[in-house]
Scaffold this motif. Structure first.
Motif, PDB file in Angstrom:
ATOM      1  N   ASP A 154       3.486 -22.795   9.784  1.00  0.00           N
ATOM      2  CA  ASP A 154       3.288 -23.692  10.820  1.00  0.00           C
ATOM      3  C   ASP A 154       1.950 -24.611  10.637  1.00  0.00           C
ATOM      4  O   ASP A 154       2.061 -25.593  11.084  1.00  0.00           O
ATOM      5  CB  ASP A 154       3.294 -23.056  12.210  1.00  0.00           C
ATOM      6  N   LYS A 155       1.143 -23.830   9.788  1.00  0.00           N
ATOM      7  CA  LYS A 155      -0.294 -24.557   9.962  1.00  0.00           C
ATOM      8  C   LYS A 155      -0.822 -24.447   8.512  1.00  0.00           C
ATOM      9  O   LYS A 155      -0.633 -23.478   7.717  1.00  0.00           O
ATOM     10  CB  LYS A 155      -1.186 -24.010  10.647  1.00  0.00           C
ATOM     11  N   ALA A 156      -1.659 -25.518   8.020  1.00  0.00           N
ATOM     12  CA  ALA A 156      -2.336 -25.489   6.840  1.00  0.00           C
ATOM     13  C   ALA A 156      -3.355 -24.305   7.082  1.00  0.00           C
ATOM     14  O   ALA A 156      -3.768 -23.820   8.101  1.00  0.00           O
ATOM     15  CB  ALA A 156      -3.021 -26.842   6.568  1.00  0.00           C
ATOM     16  N   PRO A 157      -3.801 -23.814   5.966  1.00  0.00           N
ATOM     17  CA  PRO A 157      -4.775 -22.792   5.934  1.00  0.00           C
ATOM     18  C   PRO A 157      -6.025 -23.251   6.560  1.00  0.00           C
ATOM     19  O   PRO A 157      -6.415 -24.340   6.393  1.00  0.00           O
ATOM     20  CB  PRO A 157      -5.065 -22.540   4.343  1.00  0.00           C
ATOM     21  N   SER A 158      -6.783 -22.144   7.157  1.00  0.00           N
ATOM     22  CA  SER A 158      -7.962 -22.560   7.632  1.00  0.00           C
ATOM     23  C   SER A 158      -9.005 -22.840   6.568  1.00  0.00           C
ATOM     24  O   SER A 158      -8.697 -22.580   5.364  1.00  0.00           O
ATOM     25  CB  SER A 158      -8.590 -21.168   8.313  1.00  0.00           C
TER      26      SER A 158
END
Length: 289
Positions: A154-158
């Motif tokens: 769902d999200k790019a890596p922090s």
């Protein structure tokens, strides 16, 4: 380790959902023991071999290993300690674990693992999963040097995870379907700067073309089915067995003597940059095909 129940349109769940993300591992490993979980016993043999090979091939004294969809960290735990899966599972049969406080479980497990750490091994291990409590257990017991509760689908890596991935040499995956999630796989590889190898142990029937396409776009060659099929765990029901047989047969697997006997089976897949995709012949410790 996360298993796929249902269609790709449904969320990834497991029949062990209620114990997959607890403050310590005892309930989960007891359930795995009762279910006949065996993937890590076979897969980690190949993981260790691949790690030794990439270090030799690239001239590395130290490697960074990412345990993807790691849960409590069984792959990393077996890779960096002098112990086998049977020892891990049998440990939690001890009645002491029935009533022990989580803080005592963590302290006891940390001391146990410290005694078993491979001497002279400076490799770094990083856990990634959506199960934050399981990761915390792995971090506090010394299984992981760093751990990230992030959903890469769902999200790019922090920023912090991206920094770890930039230094990653090897990614291992033990019995999950994380490699089936093209978005997560693409996010993972996009953040990696050293062209890591990926070695995974998908349940037969869970390997998908979408994941293979992602790997190909990142310039990787995938060696399929380079180990004999090995048991993953027992089926929880006749319906689960039926679905597993249908899935495996749909992807061209012969299920007679494998899934037909009452267990999921898995096999090793290895993805490497094309320039490094040399023969596996002579690899020390590689499981027999």
């Amino acid at each position: 380790m996360i298993e796929n129940q249902g269609t790709r349109a449904q969320k990834i769940v497991t029949i062990f959902d209620d114990i997959y993300d607890l403050p310590d591992c005892r309930s989960y490993y007891r359930a795995m023991d009762n279910a006949g979980f065996r993937t890590a016993h076979y897969a980690v043999t190949a993981f260790r071999s691949a790690l030794a090979q990439i270090k030799q091939q690239r001239g590395l004294d130290q490697a960074t290993v990412v345990d993807f969809a790691s849960g409590y960290g069984i792959a990393a735990q077996l890779m960096r300690h002098r112990l086998g899966l049977a020892e891990v599972l049998s440990r939690y049969r001890d009645p002491w674990y029935d009533e022990a406080l989580t803080q005592d479980v963590i302290a006891t497990d940390r001391a146990w693992l410290a005694e078993l750490r491979e001497t002279g091994n400076s490799d770094r291990y990083v856990g990634i999963d959506i199960a934050s409590k399981a990761l915390s257990y792995g971090r506090h017991t010394g299984i992981f040097d760093a751990a990230f509760a992030e959903n890469l689908q769902d999200k790019a890596p922090s920023q912090e995870l991206a920094q770890e991935l930039a230094q990653t040499d090897l990614i291992v995956e033990c019995g999950s379907v994380a490699h089936m999630l093209p978005g997560a796989l693409d996010a993972l590889l996009s953040a990696c700067k050293k062209e890591p190898w990926i070695i995974m142990s998908p349940i037969r029937g869970n390997d998908t073309q979408e994941a293979m396409d992602v790997l190909a776009r990142h310039g990787m060659q995938v060696d399929h089915k380079i180990s004999a099929p090995y048991p993953h765990r027992a089926f929880s029901s006749a319906d689960e067995q039926r679905r597993a047989i249908e899935n495996a047969q749909a992807r061209g697997y012969d299920t007679d003597g494998y899934e037909s006997e009452g267990r999921f089976h898995a096999q090793i897949f290895l993805a490497r940059p094309k320039a490094e995709a040399t023969s596996l012949e002579g690899w020390a410790g590689w499981p027999n095909a």
